[in-house]
Structures are given as structure tokens and as C-alpha cells.
Enzyme design. Structure first.
Site, PDB file in Angstrom:
ATOM      1  N   THR A 155      -7.303 -28.916 -23.432  1.00  0.00           N
ATOM      2  CA  THR A 155      -7.201 -29.507 -24.776  1.00  0.00           C
ATOM      3  C   THR A 155      -6.693 -28.473 -25.786  1.00  0.00           C
ATOM      4  O   THR A 155      -6.005 -28.839 -26.742  1.00  0.00           O
ATOM      5  CB  THR A 155      -8.541 -30.101 -25.256  1.00  0.00           C
ATOM      6  OG1 THR A 155      -9.497 -29.064 -25.406  1.00  0.00           O
ATOM      7  CG2 THR A 155      -9.057 -31.165 -24.303  1.00  0.00           C
ATOM      8  N   MET A 158     -10.555 -19.087 -17.105  1.00  0.00           N
ATOM      9  CA  MET A 158     -11.906 -18.713 -16.698  1.00  0.00           C
ATOM     10  C   MET A 158     -11.975 -17.534 -15.718  1.00  0.00           C
ATOM     11  O   MET A 158     -12.895 -17.447 -14.921  1.00  0.00           O
ATOM     12  CB  MET A 158     -12.620 -19.933 -16.110  1.00  0.00           C
ATOM     13  CG  MET A 158     -12.774 -21.067 -17.110  1.00  0.00           C
ATOM     14  SD  MET A 158     -13.586 -20.539 -18.652  1.00  0.00           S
ATOM     15  CE  MET A 158     -13.624 -22.092 -19.542  1.00  0.00           C
ATOM     16  N   ILE A 195     -11.974 -13.289 -15.890  1.00  0.00           N
ATOM     17  CA  ILE A 195     -11.931 -12.097 -16.747  1.00  0.00           C
ATOM     18  C   ILE A 195     -10.817 -11.190 -16.236  1.00  0.00           C
ATOM     19  O   ILE A 195     -10.723 -10.919 -15.039  1.00  0.00           O
ATOM     20  CB  ILE A 195     -13.292 -11.362 -16.747  1.00  0.00           C
ATOM     21  CG1 ILE A 195     -14.359 -12.266 -17.379  1.00  0.00           C
ATOM     22  CG2 ILE A 195     -13.190 -10.043 -17.497  1.00  0.00           C
ATOM     23  CD1 ILE A 195     -15.768 -11.702 -17.342  1.00  0.00           C
ATOM     24  N   LEU A 196      -9.951 -10.751 -17.150  1.00  0.00           N
ATOM     25  CA  LEU A 196      -8.785  -9.956 -16.744  1.00  0.00           C
ATOM     26  C   LEU A 196      -9.157  -8.482 -16.616  1.00  0.00           C
ATOM     27  O   LEU A 196      -9.953  -7.965 -17.410  1.00  0.00           O
ATOM     28  CB  LEU A 196      -7.665 -10.136 -17.769  1.00  0.00           C
ATOM     29  CG  LEU A 196      -7.122 -11.567 -17.882  1.00  0.00           C
ATOM     30  CD1 LEU A 196      -6.198 -11.700 -19.087  1.00  0.00           C
ATOM     31  CD2 LEU A 196      -6.400 -11.980 -16.601  1.00  0.00           C
ATOM     32  N   ASN A 213      -7.292 -14.714 -27.074  1.00  0.00           N
ATOM     33  CA  ASN A 213      -8.204 -15.631 -26.382  1.00  0.00           C
ATOM     34  C   ASN A 213      -8.973 -16.453 -27.405  1.00  0.00           C
ATOM     35  O   ASN A 213      -9.274 -15.963 -28.492  1.00  0.00           O
ATOM     36  CB  ASN A 213      -9.204 -14.813 -25.546  1.00  0.00           C
ATOM     37  CG  ASN A 213     -10.251 -15.668 -24.882  1.00  0.00           C
ATOM     38  OD1 ASN A 213      -9.937 -16.663 -24.211  1.00  0.00           O
ATOM     39  ND2 ASN A 213     -11.527 -15.305 -25.038  1.00  0.00           N
ATOM     40  N   HIS A 269     -12.582 -18.250 -27.995  1.00  0.00           N
ATOM     41  CA  HIS A 269     -13.944 -18.264 -27.455  1.00  0.00           C
ATOM     42  C   HIS A 269     -14.779 -19.225 -28.300  1.00  0.00           C
ATOM     43  O   HIS A 269     -14.716 -19.180 -29.537  1.00  0.00           O
ATOM     44  CB  HIS A 269     -14.544 -16.855 -27.483  1.00  0.00           C
ATOM     45  CG  HIS A 269     -15.908 -16.820 -26.890  1.00  0.00           C
ATOM     46  ND1 HIS A 269     -16.116 -16.855 -25.522  1.00  0.00           N
ATOM     47  CD2 HIS A 269     -17.136 -16.816 -27.463  1.00  0.00           C
ATOM     48  CE1 HIS A 269     -17.426 -16.866 -25.294  1.00  0.00           C
ATOM     49  NE2 HIS A 269     -18.061 -16.837 -26.449  1.00  0.00           N
ATOM     50  N   ASP A 291     -14.454 -10.222 -24.333  1.00  0.00           N
ATOM     51  CA  ASP A 291     -14.693 -10.789 -25.677  1.00  0.00           C
ATOM     52  C   ASP A 291     -14.851  -9.701 -26.750  1.00  0.00           C
ATOM     53  O   ASP A 291     -15.426  -9.956 -27.809  1.00  0.00           O
ATOM     54  CB  ASP A 291     -15.929 -11.724 -25.696  1.00  0.00           C
ATOM     55  CG  ASP A 291     -15.718 -12.969 -24.842  1.00  0.00           C
ATOM     56  OD1 ASP A 291     -14.564 -13.415 -24.704  1.00  0.00           O
ATOM     57  OD2 ASP A 291     -16.712 -13.495 -24.307  1.00  0.00           O
ATOM     58  N   ALA A 325     -12.892 -26.527 -34.912  1.00  0.00           N
ATOM     59  CA  ALA A 325     -12.551 -25.099 -34.980  1.00  0.00           C
ATOM     60  C   ALA A 325     -11.439 -24.696 -33.998  1.00  0.00           C
ATOM     61  O   ALA A 325     -10.344 -24.327 -34.419  1.00  0.00           O
ATOM     62  CB  ALA A 325     -13.800 -24.261 -34.737  1.00  0.00           C
ATOM     63  N   GLU A 326     -11.692 -24.812 -32.691  1.00  0.00           N
ATOM     64  CA  GLU A 326     -10.746 -24.254 -31.724  1.00  0.00           C
ATOM     65  C   GLU A 326      -9.332 -24.793 -31.869  1.00  0.00           C
ATOM     66  O   GLU A 326      -8.361 -24.022 -31.880  1.00  0.00           O
ATOM     67  CB  GLU A 326     -11.230 -24.540 -30.292  1.00  0.00           C
ATOM     68  CG  GLU A 326     -12.530 -23.855 -29.949  1.00  0.00           C
ATOM     69  CD  GLU A 326     -12.934 -24.082 -28.504  1.00  0.00           C
ATOM     70  OE1 GLU A 326     -12.100 -23.943 -27.602  1.00  0.00           O
ATOM     71  OE2 GLU A 326     -14.110 -24.410 -28.270  1.00  0.00           O
TER      72      GLU A 326
HETATM   73  C1  GAR Z   1     -12.796 -24.134 -24.605  1.00  0.00           C
HETATM   74  O1  GAR Z   1     -13.955 -24.536 -25.278  1.00  0.00           O
HETATM   75  C2  GAR Z   1     -12.641 -22.627 -24.688  1.00  0.00           C
HETATM   76  O2  GAR Z   1     -13.043 -22.101 -25.914  1.00  0.00           O
HETATM   77  C3  GAR Z   1     -13.545 -22.176 -23.581  1.00  0.00           C
HETATM   78  O3  GAR Z   1     -13.314 -23.106 -22.547  1.00  0.00           O
HETATM   79  C4  GAR Z   1     -12.937 -24.369 -23.097  1.00  0.00           C
HETATM   80  C5  GAR Z   1     -11.634 -24.823 -22.457  1.00  0.00           C
HETATM   81  O4  GAR Z   1     -11.307 -26.130 -22.837  1.00  0.00           O
HETATM   82  N1  GAR Z   1     -13.258 -20.820 -23.198  1.00  0.00           N
HETATM   83  C6  GAR Z   1     -14.208 -19.947 -22.862  1.00  0.00           C
HETATM   84  O5  GAR Z   1     -15.385 -20.233 -22.781  1.00  0.00           O
HETATM   85  C7  GAR Z   1     -13.710 -18.547 -22.562  1.00  0.00           C
HETATM   86  N2  GAR Z   1     -14.778 -17.598 -22.577  1.00  0.00           N
HETATM   87  P1  GAR Z   1      -9.828 -26.696 -22.700  1.00  0.00           P
HETATM   88  O6  GAR Z   1      -9.362 -26.442 -21.271  1.00  0.00           O
HETATM   89  O7  GAR Z   1      -9.974 -28.175 -22.981  1.00  0.00           O
HETATM   90  O8  GAR Z   1      -8.968 -25.995 -23.725  1.00  0.00           O
END
Ligand code: GAR
Length: 203
Positions: free
Chosen positions: A16, A94, A96-97, A111, A113, A154, A183-184
Site C-alpha cells: 500500500t 521485511m 534488515i539490510l 525507510n 516505519h 531504524d 501518516a505513512e
Molecule cells: C507498513 O506499515 C510499513 O510501515 C511497515 O510494514 C507495512 C507494510 O505495508 N514496515 C515496517 O514495519 C518496517 N520496519 P505495505 O506493504 O502495505 O506498504
């Protein structure tokens, strides 16, 4: 001289956040960048479908097919270099690099978070687990952070953050959705433009 930064988005799942980036770019909101590539470590990721629909090239380095993390990273690095990528966006990626990887793209990886760093972040805090921890602690405000990626999980410099209210009766799933929507999906595309512009100014 190229007047856009070539951007790769790395995803592992639903995508998303990738969709928010594609939609914003489509609407002219990322004029300094061009979404050139989507990379995933999960062959079943719905993000692939979103990329294909948007006409963006895809590359798969599947965790099951390539279980060795170093081999997967090497493959991804070569692929990014072959596509002349200037900025890497981790959007729900998902894995960690390693420091080798982050050094190869120093100040060129960001990234998203799903919390207000430094709360609820670091190894083990990803996806729904972040929201479970926020609810367990009883915080009244959470949010999302976009930050540069370095060798500390992070831990890189923060670019943008946005707060989101926690409401009575929230479940981790409900809170996750609100944090994404409020937010994201806003700060990740905005940060993409900010960083692309910074990189263009350095050319
Ligand atoms: C998102 O909420 C993102 O912030 C989180 O995974 C989800 C992915 O959703 N990322 C982490 O937790 C990284 N530490 P999406 O595939 O629908 O974008």
C-alpha cells in the site's frame, strides 16, 4: 544531465505504501524522481501486481528460492546498479539490510516505519508487532517515521514524522490502518520528493 533520480521501491507484502508512491508520482507529486523499479523478496507479494499495473519494471529475489541473505542482497545490489538506481525506498521491506548494502547506497536509502522513532523500533519491531507494542504500552499518540537507512536498524537520521491518535478500543489492525492512512501514505511520498531533490542538488 538527467533531471530525475531513478527510484527503486523494495517491498515484501501488500504494497500500500508503494501504491501511495505510484499515485503521488502519477499526480505529479514527485517531480524530482522517476519510479523505475520495484524489487521484492517475496514472489507472492501483491506489490508486484501494483507495479505491473503501473507499468513499472519488477525484480524478484525470493526468500524461499534464495534463502541465503548475503546472496539475495548481492543479487539486489547488482540489479539496482544495472538499473542505475539513485534512491532506494524501503516500503514494507521485511529484511534488515547489512552494513555492506547500506554503505553501497549511503544516504540513498530511506525507510518508512510505523511508529514515532525512537519508540517501538529496532530489531523485532515490524508490521503489526509495532502496533501491538504501542497498544500494550498504552500510548495515546503514535505515528510514522521516514528516515535514512544506515547500519543501525531504524537508527538513521529522521526525514519526516507524523503523529496519529490512538483511540479507545483500537485493535492492532485498526491502528495499523489509521497510521497508514493518516501518516505513512502521506509522509513517504513527500520524503521521496525531498530526498530526490536533495540528490539532484548535489549533482
Ligand atoms: C507498513 O506499515 C510499513 O510501515 C511497515 O510494514 C507495512 C507494510 O505495508 N514496515 C515496517 O514495519 C518496517 N520496519 P505495505 O506493504 O502495505 O506498504
Amino acid at each position: 544531465m538527467l533531471n530525475k533520480i531513478r527510484v527503486a521501491v523494495l517491498c515484501s507484502g501488500g504494497g500500500t505504501n508503494l501504491q501511495a508512491i505510484l499515485d503521488t508520482a502519477n499526480a505529479g507529486g514527485i517531480p524530482s524522481g522517476e519510479i523505475a523499479l520495484v524489487v521484492t523478496d517475496n514472489a507472492a507479494a501483491y506489490a508486484l501486481e501494483r507495479a505491473k499495473r503501473a507499468g513499472v519494471e519488477t525484480a524478484v529475489f525470493d526468500k524461499k528460492a534464495i534463502p541465503d541473505r548475503k546472496a539475495r542482497e548481492e543479487g539486489i545490489l547488482k540489479c539496482l546498479q544495472a538499473h542505475k538506481i539513485g534512491l532506494v525506498i524501503l516500503a514494507g521491506f521485511m529484511t534488515i539490510l547489512s552494513a555492506d548494502f547500506t554503505r553501497a547506497f549511503e544516504n540513498r536509502i530511506i525507510n518508512v516505519h510505523p511508529s514515532l522513532i525512537p519508540s517501538f523500533c529496532g530489531p523485532g519491531f515490524y508490521g503489526l508487532k509495532v502496533h501491538e507494542a504501542a497498544l500494550a504500552r498504552g500510548v495515546k499518540v503514535t505515528g510514522a517515521t521516514v528516515h535514512y537507512v544506515n547500519e543501525v536498524c531504524d537508527g538513521g537520521p529522521i526525514i519526516l514524522q507524523k503523529a496519529v491518535e490512538v483511540l479507545e478500543g483500537d485493535t492492532p489492525e485498526v491502528l495499523q490502518k489509521r497510521v497508514m492512512r493518516e501518516a505513512e501514505w502521506k509522509i513517504l511520498p513527500a520524503a521521496a520528493e525531498i530526498v530526490c531533490r536533495r540528490l539532484l542538488e548535489k549533482r
